[in-house]
Structures are given as structure tokens and as C-alpha cells.
Design a protein around this motif. Structure first.
Motif, PDB file in Angstrom:
ATOM      1  N   PHE A 252      -4.543  -8.692   4.841  1.00  0.00           N
ATOM      2  CA  PHE A 252      -4.866  -7.614   3.907  1.00  0.00           C
ATOM      3  C   PHE A 252      -4.573  -8.079   2.499  1.00  0.00           C
ATOM      4  N   GLN A 253      -5.603  -8.059   1.661  1.00  0.00           N
ATOM      5  CA  GLN A 253      -5.441  -8.418   0.252  1.00  0.00           C
ATOM      6  C   GLN A 253      -5.029  -7.175  -0.504  1.00  0.00           C
ATOM      7  N   GLY A 254      -3.848  -7.214  -1.106  1.00  0.00           N
ATOM      8  CA  GLY A 254      -3.376  -6.105  -1.921  1.00  0.00           C
ATOM      9  C   GLY A 254      -3.667  -6.353  -3.384  1.00  0.00           C
ATOM     10  N   SER A 255      -3.117  -5.537  -4.240  1.00  0.00           N
ATOM     11  CA  SER A 255      -3.323  -5.694  -5.682  1.00  0.00           C
ATOM     12  C   SER A 255      -2.694  -6.969  -6.215  1.00  0.00           C
ATOM     13  N   VAL A 256      -1.512  -7.294  -5.704  1.00  0.00           N
ATOM     14  CA  VAL A 256      -0.778  -8.458  -6.232  1.00  0.00           C
ATOM     15  C   VAL A 256      -0.197  -9.351  -5.137  1.00  0.00           C
ATOM     16  N   ASP A 257      -0.489  -9.034  -3.866  1.00  0.00           N
ATOM     17  CA  ASP A 257       0.084  -9.805  -2.764  1.00  0.00           C
ATOM     18  C   ASP A 257      -0.835  -9.735  -1.550  1.00  0.00           C
ATOM     19  N   PHE A 258      -0.394 -10.362  -0.469  1.00  0.00           N
ATOM     20  CA  PHE A 258      -1.111 -10.332   0.794  1.00  0.00           C
ATOM     21  C   PHE A 258      -0.149  -9.908   1.894  1.00  0.00           C
ATOM     22  N   SER A 259      -0.699  -9.337   2.948  1.00  0.00           N
ATOM     23  CA  SER A 259       0.081  -9.042   4.148  1.00  0.00           C
ATOM     24  C   SER A 259      -0.820  -9.337   5.341  1.00  0.00           C
TER      25      SER A 259
ATOM     26  N   SER B 126       3.587 -11.380   1.839  1.00  0.00           N
ATOM     27  CA  SER B 126       3.842 -12.421   0.851  1.00  0.00           C
ATOM     28  C   SER B 126       4.659 -11.828  -0.293  1.00  0.00           C
ATOM     29  N   PRO B 127       5.293 -12.682  -1.066  1.00  0.00           N
ATOM     30  CA  PRO B 127       5.868 -12.174  -2.318  1.00  0.00           C
ATOM     31  C   PRO B 127       4.728 -11.869  -3.288  1.00  0.00           C
ATOM     32  N   GLN B 128       5.060 -11.287  -4.418  1.00  0.00           N
ATOM     33  CA  GLN B 128       4.041 -11.036  -5.436  1.00  0.00           C
ATOM     34  C   GLN B 128       3.479 -12.374  -5.891  1.00  0.00           C
ATOM     35  N   ILE B 129       2.152 -12.488  -5.884  1.00  0.00           N
ATOM     36  CA  ILE B 129       1.481 -13.733  -6.235  1.00  0.00           C
ATOM     37  C   ILE B 129       0.763 -13.611  -7.570  1.00  0.00           C
ATOM     38  N   SER B 130       0.299 -12.416  -7.886  1.00  0.00           N
ATOM     39  CA  SER B 130      -0.539 -12.206  -9.065  1.00  0.00           C
ATOM     40  C   SER B 130      -0.020 -11.034  -9.883  1.00  0.00           C
ATOM     41  N   TRP B 131      -0.392 -11.023 -11.154  1.00  0.00           N
ATOM     42  CA  TRP B 131      -0.100  -9.860 -12.013  1.00  0.00           C
ATOM     43  C   TRP B 131      -1.281  -8.912 -12.062  1.00  0.00           C
ATOM     44  N   ASP B 132      -2.512  -9.430 -11.954  1.00  0.00           N
ATOM     45  CA  ASP B 132      -3.715  -8.596 -12.134  1.00  0.00           C
ATOM     46  C   ASP B 132      -4.724  -8.681 -11.008  1.00  0.00           C
ATOM     47  N   GLY B 133      -4.358  -8.981  -9.819  1.00  0.00           N
ATOM     48  CA  GLY B 133      -5.325  -9.035  -8.730  1.00  0.00           C
ATOM     49  C   GLY B 133      -5.803 -10.444  -8.446  1.00  0.00           C
ATOM     50  N   PHE B 134      -6.873 -10.528  -7.665  1.00  0.00           N
ATOM     51  CA  PHE B 134      -7.382 -11.806  -7.178  1.00  0.00           C
ATOM     52  C   PHE B 134      -8.889 -11.864  -7.335  1.00  0.00           C
ATOM     53  N   ARG B 135      -9.406 -13.070  -7.281  1.00  0.00           N
ATOM     54  CA  ARG B 135     -10.860 -13.261  -7.253  1.00  0.00           C
ATOM     55  C   ARG B 135     -11.161 -14.528  -6.463  1.00  0.00           C
ATOM     56  N   LYS B 136     -12.389 -14.633  -6.032  1.00  0.00           N
ATOM     57  CA  LYS B 136     -12.878 -15.776  -5.263  1.00  0.00           C
ATOM     58  C   LYS B 136     -12.031 -16.048  -4.018  1.00  0.00           C
TER      59      LYS B 136
ATOM     60  N   SER C 213      -0.641   0.463   0.784  1.00  0.00           N
ATOM     61  CA  SER C 213      -1.340   1.570   0.121  1.00  0.00           C
ATOM     62  C   SER C 213      -2.325   1.065  -0.923  1.00  0.00           C
ATOM     63  N   ASP C 214      -2.450  -0.261  -1.026  1.00  0.00           N
ATOM     64  CA  ASP C 214      -3.304  -0.830  -2.072  1.00  0.00           C
ATOM     65  C   ASP C 214      -4.244  -1.924  -1.553  1.00  0.00           C
ATOM     66  N   THR C 215      -4.728  -1.780  -0.329  1.00  0.00           N
ATOM     67  CA  THR C 215      -5.586  -2.809   0.254  1.00  0.00           C
ATOM     68  C   THR C 215      -6.933  -2.858  -0.462  1.00  0.00           C
ATOM     69  N   ALA C 216      -7.288  -4.058  -0.900  1.00  0.00           N
ATOM     70  CA  ALA C 216      -8.566  -4.272  -1.572  1.00  0.00           C
ATOM     71  C   ALA C 216      -9.574  -4.946  -0.647  1.00  0.00           C
ATOM     72  N   ARG C 217      -9.060  -5.507   0.474  1.00  0.00           N
ATOM     73  CA  ARG C 217      -9.944  -6.193   1.411  1.00  0.00           C
ATOM     74  C   ARG C 217      -9.160  -6.493   2.682  1.00  0.00           C
ATOM     75  N   ALA C 218      -9.809  -6.382   3.830  1.00  0.00           N
ATOM     76  CA  ALA C 218      -9.232  -6.767   5.117  1.00  0.00           C
ATOM     77  C   ALA C 218     -10.059  -7.917   5.667  1.00  0.00           C
ATOM     78  N   ILE C 219      -9.377  -8.972   6.078  1.00  0.00           N
ATOM     79  CA  ILE C 219     -10.059 -10.195   6.502  1.00  0.00           C
ATOM     80  C   ILE C 219      -9.562 -10.564   7.895  1.00  0.00           C
ATOM     81  N   GLY C 220     -10.451 -10.533   8.865  1.00  0.00           N
ATOM     82  CA  GLY C 220     -10.089 -10.967  10.208  1.00  0.00           C
ATOM     83  C   GLY C 220     -10.003 -12.485  10.270  1.00  0.00           C
ATOM     84  N   VAL C 221      -8.971 -12.980  10.929  1.00  0.00           N
ATOM     85  CA  VAL C 221      -8.794 -14.420  11.118  1.00  0.00           C
ATOM     86  C   VAL C 221      -8.647 -14.653  12.628  1.00  0.00           C
ATOM     87  N   PRO C 222      -9.765 -14.672  13.353  1.00  0.00           N
ATOM     88  CA  PRO C 222      -9.707 -14.784  14.813  1.00  0.00           C
ATOM     89  C   PRO C 222      -9.003 -16.048  15.303  1.00  0.00           C
TER      90      PRO C 222
END
Length: 146
Positions: free
Chosen positions: A106-113, A124-134, A90-99
Motif C-alpha cells: 500500500f502506497q501511502g502519502s509518505v510511506d509504504f505498508s 516503512s519509515p517515512q520516505i517522502s515529504w510530498d508523496g511519490f511518483r513513477k 487512512s491515506d492509501t494512494a495505491r494498492a499493488i499486488g505482489v503475487p
């Protein structure tokens, strides 16, 4: 083409099917997508979505389903049966295809799926407290800052 994003709900024809997280009909416009199934007539889905800014529609790696991200609310749509097959996040910030791996990340607020072509999912488990960059994906490697 298996789908197209429409500028809004069409004023004529069959009504759009409302596909929401709560499973209830919504009577407001969201992301409007026309699907072109292989074995039935085209139909229109209305996705009200969540509270985030990211919206996109892309082919599922399995070649049959479609992934819809409506304001962060991410689901897998079965175009043949006019239904949500699965909910991803419910919190996807970006979808990245990996052919190279046959999956979408899917990049979430604090994790990936991720979801693979056989519908196997990974979270993934929670990786970040405030999101991601780069965030960057090169072939099979995902890198970024948390």
C-alpha cells in the motif's frame, strides 16, 4: 466471485452494514460492496472512507479475507463474520499486488505498508515529504521517486 462493487445502496432487501473508522453507523453512501461468503448469505457493506481519491477492492493474499480501500481508508474485511478484521492505513494512494511474494503493498502519502497472506504486516519509515511518483513494481522490486 467473492465480492462486487455496487453502483449505490440498494433500495430493497436487508440494510447495508456500515463499516467506518469510528465504528459508528453512517447514514450516507460510500463505497458499496456486496460480499459472497462461503458459509453464509451474501451481505452488503457500506464504506464511507476517508479524504483521498483512491478506491478499490481486492482479494487478500490469504484467500479468505477481502481488502477494501474506500477513499484512502484501507481495511481488511472478514466476509464470513461481516466485520473489519484490521485497519491498514487512512491515506492509501495505491494498492499493488505482489503475487511473487504473496503480499499486497500500500502506497501511502509518505510511506509504504504491506500485508502478507499470513496477515503479517510491515510498515516503512517515512520516505517522502510530498508523496511519490513513477512507482513501479517488477516481480519483487519496487522502485520510484520520492
Amino acid at each position: 466471485m467473492r465480492f462486487e462493487i455496487l453502483p449505490g445502496l440498494p433500495p430493497y432487501g436487508p440494510p447495508a452494514i456500515s463499516l467506518t473508522a469510528r465504528g459508528e453507523r453512517e447514514f450516507r453512501e460510500g463505497l458499496v460492496v456486496r460480499f459472497y461468503p462461503n458459509d453464509s448469505d451474501p451481505w452488503i457493506g457500506n464504506f464511507v472512507g476517508g479524504i483521498f481519491d483512491y478506491t478499490t477492492v481486492l482479494d487478500h493474499p490469504n484467500g479468505r479475507d477481502v481488502i477494501v480501500v474506500a477513499r484512502g481508508d484501507t481495511c481488511i474485511i472478514d466476509p464470513e463474520h461481516h466485520a473489519i478484521r484490521d485497519r491498514i492505513a487512512s491515506d492509501t494512494a495505491r494498492a499493488i499486488g505482489v503475487p511473487a511474494l504473496g503480499l499486497v503493498v500500500f502506497q501511502g502519502s509518505v510511506d509504504f505498508s504491506a500485508v502478507r497472506s499470513d496477515n503479517l504486516r510491515w510498515n516503512s519509515p517515512q520516505i517522502s515529504w510530498d508523496g511519490f511518483r513513477k512507482i513501479n513494481v517488477q516481480e519483487t522490486m519496487l522502485t520510484g521517486e520520492a
